[in-house]
Enzyme design. Structure first.
Site, PDB file in Angstrom:
ATOM      1  N   ASP A   1       1.676  -3.739   0.998  1.00 32.85           N
ATOM      2  CA  ASP A   1       1.948  -4.688  -0.086  1.00 32.85           C
ATOM      3  C   ASP A   1       3.319  -5.346   0.033  1.00 32.85           C
ATOM      4  O   ASP A   1       4.213  -4.842   0.717  1.00 32.85           O
ATOM      5  CB  ASP A   1       1.905  -3.963  -1.449  1.00 32.85           C
ATOM      6  CG  ASP A   1       0.493  -3.545  -1.829  1.00 32.85           C
ATOM      7  OD1 ASP A   1      -0.414  -3.652  -0.989  1.00 32.85           O
ATOM      8  OD2 ASP A   1       0.312  -3.090  -2.971  1.00 32.85           O
TER       9      ASP A   1
ATOM     10  N   HIS B   1       4.007  -0.156   1.852  1.00 29.81           N
ATOM     11  CA  HIS B   1       4.677  -1.456   1.676  1.00 29.81           C
ATOM     12  C   HIS B   1       5.306  -1.887   2.985  1.00 29.81           C
ATOM     13  O   HIS B   1       6.047  -1.102   3.592  1.00 29.81           O
ATOM     14  CB  HIS B   1       5.729  -1.358   0.566  1.00 29.81           C
ATOM     15  CG  HIS B   1       5.114  -1.044  -0.774  1.00 29.81           C
ATOM     16  ND1 HIS B   1       4.766   0.237  -1.146  1.00 29.81           N
ATOM     17  CD2 HIS B   1       4.765  -1.856  -1.809  1.00 29.81           C
ATOM     18  CE1 HIS B   1       4.224   0.209  -2.362  1.00 29.81           C
ATOM     19  NE2 HIS B   1       4.215  -1.049  -2.797  1.00 29.81           N
TER      20      HIS B   1
HETATM   21 NI    NI Z   1       3.646  -4.571  -4.962  1.00 30.48          NI
END
Ligand code: NI
Length: 468
Positions: free
Chosen positions: A291, A433
């Protein structure tokens, strides 16, 4: 004396006359019999004409299968001999099909013999012999195999088979479609297997062009089959796929081998290690997700690590990051990964107005489309913050996760794998991430472990498709 003489002469006359009458009668009878023989001989030629019915002797006996009788028809014409053995079942539809075949075979034989004799001006004596076999399968099905052997003289020999498979209680005839559950994919698999077997057994005798045609995946090509001793036997005509010398080629495939493509009523309980199709490998799957990118350095490092392990992943991108790093976004796509929408600038959507949520989603969709030429296929809300209202505004699947690595929190490459291990399961969606260097650095240990554990790395959409 004279009187006596005359009496005697009258006697002689009488004897003479009666002898003459008797002789004449004998001659007439002989002539008429000879004539009749001659007449019969021409009748023989005439009866050899297929349009005239040849009388035959019919004998009916019981078979070893309850309800099925065996009919034997024998020609009484010694110039057109034939013997036809065939079953008579309790079912009209089955009998009709058998009788049609028997009558056609006889007609074709007589026609061929007649034509040959007409052409060559000689009388040759042919022969036609049809024999039948009955096989029972699973206490449910009968297979009848009719073998047709014919010759028009001592030098020619033709053989062919015809089959009929039917349900023994209902008489319903089994067509190849029912055998394979009406599945053309299965037919295709069968066609390839039959062709391979023909190649294996009849190799040098085959006519390749005919073989391709005879084994093309069309139902009618596989209509002659019988279930014999836990195998399915497919029949081909003499000269259909191979040279005539080899007779009628057959292919026998065990039912346990065919199990995966057969309709369940035909499957055997006996299981085989080797089957016609290998069962779909049920590999465990995991979806890696990243992400908040793309990030110029971290995302690139992650892409390279993924490539090393042939792993596909899903990247939930922020619109504002895509705007900044269009080349990275393009690189992610070109390496075969999936792109998801993660809003424009990462707000908590449950605290946004409807129009704000719509803008976050639509604006990011548009940015991504403008850069990579495709709209995102999935969506993930920042912080996992969603509710029914937010969901209702998004028209692609909204994807959460099943394993949080807390990489955003610990920022430690050595803590990535333990977080994955702690909750690992088939179908896991792992949250990471691609903006933290620690994540890029710890990723390889995660990939090595998952690969050792037999996991396949798939995108989120592939995982969804698998589950549906
Ligand atoms: Ni996020």
């Amino acid at each position: 004396m004279r009187h006596r003489k005359s009496n005697r002469s009258a006697m002689i006359d009488f004897l003479l006359i009666s002898s003459i009458i008797t002789l004449t009668a004998i001659i007439i009878i002989t002539i008429s019999i000879t004539g009749q023989f001659k007449f019969q001989k021409t009748t023989v030629a005439a009866t050899a004409n297929p349009n005239v019915e040849i009388p035959s002797l019919i004998d009916i006996t019981d078979s070893s299968f309850p309800g099925i009788e065996i009919v034997t028809e024998t020609s009484i014409n010694s110039l057109v001999p034939y013997t036809l053995h065939y079953p008579k079942t309790p079912f009209d539809s089955v009998n009709e099909q058998i009788k049609t075949y028997i009558n056609d075979s006889r007609y074709n034989y007589i026609t061929a013999l007649h034509n040959r004799n007409e052409k060559n001006k000689v009388k040759t004596i042919g022969n036609l012999n049809i024999t039948s076999e009955i096989h029972e399968y699973n206490d449910q099905f009968y297979s009848i195999v009719l073998k047709n052997e014919s010759s028009l003289n001592r030098l020619t020999y033709e053989e062919s088979f015809n089959t009929i498979v039917f349900h023994k209680d209902t008489g319903n005839i089994v067509h190849p479609r029912e055998l394979l559950n009406d599945d053309v994919g299965h037919l295709d698999v069968l066609a390839k297997a039959v062709r391979a077997e023909l190649l294996r057994y009849y190799n040098s005798s085959l006519n390749e062009g005919n073989l391709a045609n005879a084994t093309s995946p069309r139902w009618e090509k596989f209509s002659r089959f019988a279930i014999i001793d836990n195998s399915i036997v497919f029949y081909f005509n003499q000269g259909e796929v191979a040279v005539k010398d080899v007779g009628s080629p057959t292919v026998t495939l065990p039912i346990s081998y065919l199990n995966p493509i057969l309709a369940s009523v035909f499957q055997s309980e006996e299981k085989s290690e080797v089957t016609i199709v290998t069962p779909k490998e049920n590999k465990k799957k995991v979806a890696l997700t990243f992400d908040d990118g793309p990030h110029p350095k971290v995302t690139m490092q992650i892409l390279n690590t993924l490539e090393k392990y042939d792993a596909k992943a899903t990247f939930f991108m922020l619109g504002k990051q895509v705007e900044k790093h269009t080349d990275i976004a393009k690189e992610v796509v070109s390496r075969g990964h999936e792109i998801g929408n993660h809003t424009y600038n990462h707000p908590e959507l449950t605290k946004q107005s409807t129009s704000q949520v719509q803008w976050q989603v639509d604006h990011t969709d548009q940015i991504i489309f403008d850069v990579i030429g495709e709209y995102p296929t999935v969506f993930r809300p920042p912080y996992g913050a969603k509710n029914q209202h937010v969901d209702s505004l998004i028209d692609v699947p909204v994807i959460m996760w099943t394993i949080d690595t807390y990489d955003w929190k610990h920022r430690d490459p050595n803590k990535l794998l333990p977080a994955v291990k702690a909750n690992l399961h088939d179908g896991a969606i792992i949250l990471m991430h691609d903006i933290h260097q620690s994540t890029a650095d710890g990723l390889e240990s995660v990939l090595i472990y998952l690969q050792q554990e037999g996991y396949e790395f798939v995108t989120v959409s592939e995982l969804l498709a698998e589950q549906n």
